[in-house]
Design a protein around this motif. Structure first.
Motif, PDB file in Angstrom:
ATOM      1  N   LEU A 237       3.746   6.455  -2.755  1.00 50.86           N
ATOM      2  CA  LEU A 237       5.072   6.415  -3.204  1.00 50.86           C
ATOM      3  C   LEU A 237       5.388   6.537  -4.366  1.00 50.86           C
ATOM      4  CD1 LEU A 237       7.418   4.886  -0.625  1.00 50.86           C
ATOM      5  CD2 LEU A 237       7.056   7.156  -0.713  1.00 50.86           C
ATOM      6  N   GLU A 238       4.574   5.365  -5.179  1.00 51.01           N
ATOM      7  CA  GLU A 238       4.847   5.619  -6.821  1.00 51.01           C
ATOM      8  C   GLU A 238       4.365   6.419  -7.362  1.00 51.01           C
ATOM      9  OE1 GLU A 238       4.875   1.995  -8.414  1.00 51.01           O
ATOM     10  OE2 GLU A 238       6.931   1.545  -6.983  1.00 51.01           O
ATOM     11  N   ALA A 239       3.206   6.658  -7.035  1.00 53.55           N
ATOM     12  CA  ALA A 239       2.063   8.110  -7.706  1.00 53.55           C
ATOM     13  C   ALA A 239       1.928   9.247  -7.102  1.00 53.55           C
ATOM     14  CB  ALA A 239       0.496   7.044  -6.576  1.00 53.55           C
TER      15      ALA A 239
ATOM     16  N   ASP B  18      -8.581   0.683  -5.209  1.00 52.27           N
ATOM     17  CA  ASP B  18      -7.373   1.528  -4.336  1.00 52.27           C
ATOM     18  C   ASP B  18      -6.817   1.610  -3.322  1.00 52.27           C
ATOM     19  OD1 ASP B  18      -5.499   3.340  -5.232  1.00 52.27           O
ATOM     20  OD2 ASP B  18      -6.540   4.959  -5.618  1.00 52.27           O
ATOM     21  N   LEU B  19      -5.944   1.213  -3.132  1.00 54.83           N
ATOM     22  CA  LEU B  19      -5.528   1.083  -1.991  1.00 54.83           C
ATOM     23  C   LEU B  19      -4.767   2.489  -1.434  1.00 54.83           C
ATOM     24  CD1 LEU B  19      -3.438  -2.455  -1.620  1.00 54.83           C
ATOM     25  CD2 LEU B  19      -5.718  -1.903  -1.262  1.00 54.83           C
ATOM     26  N   THR B  20      -4.389   3.211  -2.208  1.00 54.39           N
ATOM     27  CA  THR B  20      -3.554   4.093  -1.720  1.00 54.39           C
ATOM     28  C   THR B  20      -5.371   5.586  -1.474  1.00 54.39           C
ATOM     29  OG1 THR B  20      -4.386   6.011  -4.361  1.00 54.39           O
ATOM     30  CG2 THR B  20      -2.386   4.604  -3.488  1.00 54.39           C
TER      31      THR B  20
ATOM     32  N   GLN C  61       1.182  -1.341   0.012  1.00 55.61           N
ATOM     33  CA  GLN C  61       0.082   0.393  -0.168  1.00 55.61           C
ATOM     34  C   GLN C  61       0.928   1.572  -0.206  1.00 55.61           C
ATOM     35  OE1 GLN C  61      -2.420   0.652   3.558  1.00 55.61           O
ATOM     36  NE2 GLN C  61      -4.224   1.379   2.544  1.00 55.61           N
ATOM     37  N   ALA C  62       2.037   1.372   0.970  1.00 56.14           N
ATOM     38  CA  ALA C  62       2.661   2.442   0.655  1.00 56.14           C
ATOM     39  C   ALA C  62       3.696   2.873  -0.298  1.00 56.14           C
ATOM     40  CB  ALA C  62       3.542   2.387   2.004  1.00 56.14           C
TER      41      ALA C  62
END
Length: 351
Positions: free
Chosen positions: A150-152, A247-249, A145-146
């Motif tokens: 970060l990538e987004a 969407d886990l974010t 999830q983290a």
């Protein structure tokens, strides 16, 4: 229906391990006594008792029955239990008072996380057919999830370290905290990864603990404390437990719960965020701006007793009203993998 208010809250010290039994009796007896002393109530005055815990965590069936030993065999009691965080037990007790069945209720939660391998135990809350048989590591799932965030570009590792540093600094004023003190963000970023991209400070510690909270109808509450913390709203929403279909974010269930409540004027929020990046997700989902103080107790990053940490967030938020330092607060509790279930409550001064 009558309004319901929090009139008392206490919690056991958050510790890495306790020599007590998995039924929580040793932790519960002292804090029961504490809330009774603060409110002037006794066991005979409680109309309904409700607890939150987990048989999986205790490693035996019907473990919550043994916890009733902390209450005592006499007088007879009206008792119930939920197999999850005691914040949901509070919801049941809140309904009992709202429906006029009782005037007072006592809610408690407990968990001895040190009794087993917590990361393995939490795999049992995953999909039982496809995911749980793989024994997914709960910390590594949160790491995924983290990493997605970060990538987004939604947060940076520095953002996460800043959450951890602020939490530990705030916990200095919380005698129940497991960790506290001043730490530099740069020093946190120099520490090794635990489950890339998460470092140890990004993860709530394994904690043994318990919490207890006393509710009363608003009319009765006015006779018990000077500034009852009225629960002006409480909402519970659920996202899919299947990790690949959401969407886990983001936390849509938290968004929905917050939108069902009046959050205008909230001064502080106690968020049940077991990982630093989850605090950022929750703040965004609830639209909490810079004017709202987040986790003045230090939050669960400084002590995360399973099955009572969510209840403690409500208790901490209520305490700020009980002691006169705030007029409107928000509390949040979560359950399930990576913020799957979310409960949000608002508390205000009795008008």
């Amino acid at each position: 229906m009558p309004d319901v208010a929090v009139v008392g809250f206490a919690q056991a010290p958050n510790v890495r391990s306790t020599p007590g039994t998995t039924n929580g009796v040793e932790m519960l007896v002292p804090i029961f006594a504490e809330v009774f002393e603060r409110t002037g109530l006794s066991k005979e005055d409680i109309g309904f008792w409700c607890s939150g815990s987990s048989d999986y965590l205790a490693g035996r069936a019907f473990s919550f029955i043994a916890a009733v030993d902390a209450i005592g065999a006499f007088p007879p009691i009206h008792e119930s239990h939920v197999e999850m965080d005691a914040a949901w037990a509070l919801y049941e007790a809140w309904l009992k008072i709202r429906m006029g069945e009782v005037e007072t209720a006592l809610v408690y939660g407990f968990g001895k996380s040190s009794a087993g391998q917590l990361r393995r135990v939490l795999a049992l809350q995953m999909d039982p057919y496809v995911v749980a048989p793989l024994w997914p590591d709960s910390v590594s799932v949160a790491g995924i999830q983290a990493r997605l965030g970060l990538e987004a570009g939604l947060w940076s590792e520095k953002d996460l370290a800043e959450v951890a540093a602020r939490s530990r600094a705030d916990a200095a004023g919380n005698p129940a905290a497991q960790f506290s003190g001043t730490v530099e963000v740069a020093d946190l970023l120099d520490s090794p990864y635990f489950a890339d991209p998460l470092r140890a400070h990004d993860i709530a510690p394994v904690t043994d603990g318990a919490a207890v909270l006393v509710l009363a109808s608003a009319e009765r509450a006015a006779d018990l404390v000077d500034s009852p913390a009225v629960i002006t709203g409480i909402e519970h929403r659920v996202d899919s437990p299947a990790l690949g279909v959401r969407d886990l974010t983001r936390s849509p269930s938290t968004v929905a719960a917050g939108q069902a409540l009046d959050l205008d004027g909230v001064e502080l929020a106690e968020l049940h965020a077991p990982f630093t990046h989850q605090e950022l997700i929750l703040r965004d989902a609830l639209g909490l701006g810079e004017q709202v103080r987040i986790n003045p107790s230090g939050g669960v990053l400084t002590g995360n007793p399973m099955f009572s940490a969510g209840l403690a967030r409500i208790g901490e938020a209520a305490n700020r009203i009980l002691d006169g330092s705030a007029r409107k607060t928000l509390a949040h509790a979560t359950s399930g993998p990576v913020l799957q279930q979310n409960l949000v409550a608002t508390l205000e001064v009795l008008s």
